[in-house]
Scaffold this motif. Structure first.
Motif, short mmCIF file in Angstrom:
data_model
loop_
_atom_site.label_atom_id
_atom_site.label_comp_id
_atom_site.label_asym_id
_atom_site.label_seq_id
_atom_site.Cartn_x
_atom_site.Cartn_y
_atom_site.Cartn_z
N SER A 186 -13.54 -2.49 -4.04
CA SER A 186 -13.43 -3.95 -4.16
C SER A 186 -13.79 -4.31 -5.59
CB SER A 186 -14.41 -4.63 -3.19
OG SER A 186 -14.74 -5.92 -3.66
N TYR A 193 -1.90 -5.94 0.61
CA TYR A 193 -1.55 -4.54 0.89
C TYR A 193 -0.48 -4.38 1.97
CZ TYR A 193 -5.22 -2.98 -2.23
OH TYR A 193 -5.98 -2.75 -3.35
N ASN A 194 -0.39 -5.33 2.88
CA ASN A 194 0.62 -5.23 3.94
C ASN A 194 1.89 -6.03 3.65
OD1 ASN A 194 -0.87 -3.46 5.51
ND2 ASN A 194 -1.98 -5.12 6.51
N GLU A 219 -6.60 -8.00 -1.97
CA GLU A 219 -6.94 -7.57 -0.61
C GLU A 219 -5.95 -8.09 0.43
OE1 GLU A 219 -10.94 -7.57 0.61
OE2 GLU A 219 -11.74 -7.09 -1.36
N PRO A 253 -8.83 -3.98 -5.72
CA PRO A 253 -8.39 -5.25 -5.17
C PRO A 253 -9.40 -6.36 -5.42
CG PRO A 253 -9.27 -3.92 -3.41
CD PRO A 253 -9.39 -3.11 -4.67
N THR A 295 -9.57 2.75 2.10
CA THR A 295 -9.81 1.50 2.83
C THR A 295 -8.51 0.73 3.04
OG1 THR A 295 -11.98 1.42 1.81
CG2 THR A 295 -11.18 -0.62 2.81
N TYR A 296 -7.64 0.79 2.05
CA TYR A 296 -6.37 0.07 2.15
C TYR A 296 -5.19 1.04 2.25
CZ TYR A 296 -9.45 -3.69 0.94
OH TYR A 296 -10.50 -4.58 0.95
N LYS A 297 -5.51 2.28 2.59
CA LYS A 297 -4.52 3.34 2.86
C LYS A 297 -3.72 3.76 1.62
CE LYS A 297 -2.76 1.05 6.47
NZ LYS A 297 -2.06 0.69 7.70
N TRP A 341 0.83 -1.22 0.00
CA TRP A 341 0.00 0.00 0.00
C TRP A 341 0.86 1.25 0.00
CZ3 TRP A 341 0.16 3.77 3.75
CH2 TRP A 341 0.65 3.44 5.02
#
Lengths: 326, 330
Positions: A83, A177-178, A174, A118, A37-39, A7
Motif C-alpha cells: 500500500s 485492479y479488477n 486499490e 497502490p 494482495t492484488y494478485k 492485475w
C-alpha cells in the motif's frame, strides 16, 4: 487483442520481463507464496522460485534499500509496496539512495529499480490506508513517476519501467485492479513520458490521471449530452516529468482547463499543471483554470464522510458548469 | 602478514593520515566546502579489513567518512582530492563532494550521508552477487551510532534470512556525532546486538592493524565461503570532531590522550622499529615522501583541474537517451 483485468496486465508484464531477463526479480510482502494482495504476482513464485520472487519481511525501508543495492550490480528488481501508505517508510531509500545516486556519483552508478504501489481511497480504509502520495513522489528529482489509468497502460508502463535505467515509481490504485480493458496480444512498451488524449473535445480540457481519468470521461459524457459542452480529456499517465508540451497543446486547443485529482489540492498535480499552463500558454486562456480535488483532511472511516472527502464525476461537471456559467 | 606487507600498510596508513590532515588545511583555506568528516585515528580499520579482503574485486560501501575506504579500494587519491575541491576531474565529477566519493570501476560503491543508509544497500549488493554466482562479497563499513537505525535490524534480519554474502564492519569510535555511546545506546558492545539474528560476530581492537587483519581474515573467509553474513566490531577513536562543524568539546583531554597513546600508525611503526625492520630515519623519509606527493601531485592536480561546466548542471539527473523512456521505439 485480449480483455484483461488491470492485475492480470501487471502480472503478464512481470512474467514476460522475468522470462526475458534472469536478473529481473520481484519482491514485496506476500507476493510469493500468497500470490500478492492484488494478485499482481500470482503464479510467479511457482514459476521462478524463491530467489527471484522474494517474500519480504515487513521492513519497507530495508527491502526497498536491498532492491536498490541489488540494482547497482545490474539486477532489475520490481518491488511491490503493498500500500502506498507504507511507502512513507521506504522514502529514505527511494529518495536518498535511488533517486540521487546517479547524480551524486557523477553518472557512475544508477539504480534501475521499479517500485509499484497502490494508492488512493478504497472502501472505508481509514486515515492510514487511504493516502494519495503521487504529489510526494513527483517532487523528487531523479525519480520517474507514472500512473496507469487502464490495463493497457498498466502492462506497457511496467514493461518499460523494468528496462529503463532510471528508478521508476508506478502509482497504481486499490480500486482499479479488477478493471477490465483491452491489452494487445503482442508485446509492447508504453512510453514513460508524455500524455494521452483519452477523449477529444474543443471547449475545455479535463486533465486527469489514474482513477480521475475515469471521472473526467464520465463527466465529459454528461457535459456533452446535457450541456452541449465538448470536453477534451487528457490522461497524464506520466507525472514526473509532466508533459509540458502536451498540456500546452490541449489548452491552446480548448482555452480552458480543469484539473481533476483524487488527492488534496495543496502542492499537488493540480497546482503543478496550473503552473505549467501559466508558464506555457497563459494568454491562450479564456477562463481561470480550476481544480477539482479532495478535501484537505485525513480520510474518514464513515462511508458518507469518506465520499464527501473525495471528488467524483459530478464534482467535475459542477466545476465545468461554473466555468461556463451554465 | 610479512614484513614487506607491514611496511606497505604503514605507508598506506601514514598516507591516509597525511591526506586527511591536508584536507583539513584545505578546508580551513576554504578550498573545500560543505561537510568534511575525517578519518585520523581509525586508519587500521579500513586498511586492516580491506587488506584481508580483495579491494577492487569485492564491493565496498560506507557512510560519509569515506575518503580512505575509497583510496584503499583503488581510487586515485588525486581524483578524491579533486572531488573535495568540486572539480570536473573529481571521482564524482564534482557533483558528490566529500560525503559522496564513488569509484565504481574499483567497486567502491559510494559514500552515503544518511546514517544507516548503506546497511540495506550492502545486503542488496550481496543479493546480486549471489544471483550472478560470483565469488565477491559485499563489505559495509559504518559507525556504531548507525546501529540505532531501523535499517541495521532490518538488514541483519534479511541478510541472515537469505544467507547473503555481506560483511558488516562496525567502526566503533564511541561517539555518534557528539553523543557518547553510553548515552545513546542500551548495549555498548555492538557485536552482542547481532546475536538476536544468529549472525556470527566478533569484537577486536581497531587500533592494532595486525589484530584487525587477523579478525577480518576470519570474517571474510566466513562470508566468502557461503556461510552468510558476519559482523565485525572494531574498537577505535577519531581524533577530530565528527565533522568540521564539530567543536569536539564533549571529550576529555585525558580520554583523547589515552587513545592517541594507542595510535594505529605509531603502534605499527614502533613494532617494526623494535623488530629491527625499520629505522626512525626510514620513517621520516617515508613521511617526507608522502607529504611531497600530496603537495606536488595531489593538491596540484586538484588546484589545476577545471570546474564543472555550469551548462552541465542538470546532467546525470536521469539517464540520457534511454530508449525505454520512449517505449523502446526511438
Amino acid at each position: 487483442m485480449a480483455e484483461l483485468m488491470y492485475w492480470e496486465a501487471i502480472r503478464r508484464a512481470h512474467d514476460e520481463e522475468m522470462a526475458n531477463d534472469p536478473l529481473v526479480i520481484c519482491m514485496g510482502e506476500d507476493i510469493g507464496v500468497a500470490g500478492g494482495t492484488y494478485k499482481a504476482t500470482q503464479g510467479l513464485y511457482e514459476k521462478y522460485g524463491p530467489e527471484r520472487v522474494m517474500d519480504t519481511p515487513i521492513s519497507e525501508n530495508g527491502y526497498t534499500g536491498l532492491g536498490i543495492g541489488a540494482s547497482f550490480l545490474g539486477v532489475r528488481p520490481i518491488i511491490e509496496l503493498m500500500s502506498v501508505n507504507f511507502a512513507w517508510l521506504a522514502l529514505d531509500q527511494l529518495f536518498n539512495s535511488a533517486a540521487k545516486v546517479r547524480y551524486m556519483s557523477g553518472g557512475q552508478l544508477t539504480a534501475p529499480v521499479v517500485v509499484r504501489s497502490p494508492g488512493g481511497t478504497a472502501h472505508q480504509l481509514g486515515a492510514q490506508h487511504s493516502a494519495r502520495m503521487e504529489k510526494v513522489f513527483m517532487g523528487i528529482a531523479g525519480l520517474r513517476v507514472v500512473t496507469p489509468s487502464n490495463p493497457k497502460q498498466a502492462y506497457g508502463l511496467l514493461k518499460s519501467a523494468v528496462r529503463c535505467n532510471d528508478p521508476v515509481f508506478i502509482n497504481e490504485h486499490e480500486l482499479m485492479y479488477n478493471m477490465k480493458g483491452e491489452v494487445p496480444d503482442a508485446e509492447f512498451f508504453h512510453p514513460l513520458e508524455g500524455s494521452e488524449v483519452a477523449r477529444e473535445g474543443r471547449d475545455v480540457t479535463l486533465f486527469g490521471y489514474n482513477i480521475s481519468v475515469h471521472w473526467c470521461l464520465q463527466a465529459a459524457a454528461v457535459l456533452s449530452k446535457q450541456f452541449g459542452i465538448e470536453a477534451e480529456v487528457v490522461d497524464l499517465y506520466a507525472l514526473s516529468p509532466l508533459d509540458r508540451a502536451g498540456i500546452a497543446r490541449s489548452v491552446r486547443n480548448t482555452h480552458r482547463a480543469v484539473i481533476v485529482e483524487e488527492a488534496e489540492a495543496p502542492v499537488g498535480v493540480g497546482s503543478e499543471v496550473m503552473a505549467i499552463i501559466n508558464e506555457e500558454c497563459f494568454f491562450e486562456l479564456d477562463a481561470a483554470p480550476l481544480r477539482v480535488s479532495a478535501l484537505n483532511i485525513p480520510i474518514p472511516y464513515n462511508h458518507g464522510l469518506e465520499k464527501a472527502a473525495i471528488p467524483n464525476a459530478n464534482d467535475v461537471v459542477a466545476a465545468v458548469r461554473k466555468m461556463f456559467g451554465k | 602478514m610479512n614484513v614487506a606487507d607491514k611496511k606497505r600498510l604503514l605507508r598506506e596508513m601514514l598516507f591516509a593520515r597525511r591526506f586527511e590532515e591536508r584536507c583539513y588545511e584545505a578546508y580551513v583555506e576554504r578550498k573545500i566546502g560543505g561537510f568534511l568528516h575525517l578519518y585520523p585515528g581509525e586508519e587500521a580499520c579500513a586498511h586492516g579489513v580491506l587488506e584481508a579482503a580483495r579491494p577492487g574485486h569485492d564491493y565496498v560501501i560506507t557512510g560519509y567518512r569515506d575518503h580512505i575506504h575509497a583510496i584503499k579500494c583503488g581510487a586515485d587519491p588525486k581524483k578524491v582530492m579533486a572531488e573535495l575541491y568540486g572539480r570536473e576531474t573529481g571521482s564524482s565529477r564534482g557533483r558528490g563532494g566529500s560525503m559522496h566519493i564513488f569509484d565504481v570501476e574499483h567497486r567502491f560503491m559510494g559514500g552515503y550521508a544518511l546514517v544507516g543508509g548503506p546497511f540495506p544497500l550492502a545486503a542488496g549488493m550481496a543479493k546480486a552477487i549471489k544471483m550472478k554466482g560470483g565469488d565477491e562479497i559485499a563489505i559495509c563499513f559504518l559507525g556504531d551510532a548507525a546501529n540505532n537505525q531501523g535499517t541495521f535490524h532490518e538488514s541483519l534480519n534479511m541478510a541472515k534470512l537469505w544467507n547473503l554474502p555481506v560483511l558488516y564492519v562496525c567502526e566503533n569510535n564511541l561517539y555518534g556525532i557528539g553523543t557518547r555511546i553510553d548515552r545513546s545506546t542500551a548495549v555498548i558492545d555492538q557485536y552482542k546486538r547481532v546475536s538476536g539474528y544468529d549472525i556470527p560476530s566478533a569484537q577486536e581492537d581497531g587500533q592494532d592493524i595486525e589484530k584487525v587483519f587477523k579478525a577480518a581474515k576470519k570474517a571474510v573467509n566466513h562470508v566468502r565461503s557461503g556461510k552468510g553474513p558476519y559482523f565485525l566490531e572494531l574498537m577505535t577513536y577519531r581524533y577530530r570532531g565528527h565533522s568540521m562543524s564539530d567543536s569536539n568539546a564533549y571529550r576529555s583531554k585525558n580520554e583523547e590522550r589515552m587513545w592517541s597513546d594507542r595510535d594505529p600508525i605509531i603502534l605499527l611503526r614502533d613494532r617494526l622499529i623494535e623488530a629491527g625492520e625499520l629505522t626512525k630515519a626510514d620513517y621520516k623519509a617515508m613521511d617526507t615522501e608522502i607529504l611531497d606527493e600530496i603537495e606536488d601531485e595531489i593538491i596540484a592536480f586538484a588546484e589545476s583541474s577545471p570546474e564543472p561546466r555550469v551548462d552541465e548542471v542538470e546532467k546525470y539527473t536521469l539517464a540520457e537517451n534511454d530508449p525505454w523512456v520512449y517505449g523502446g521505439g526511438r
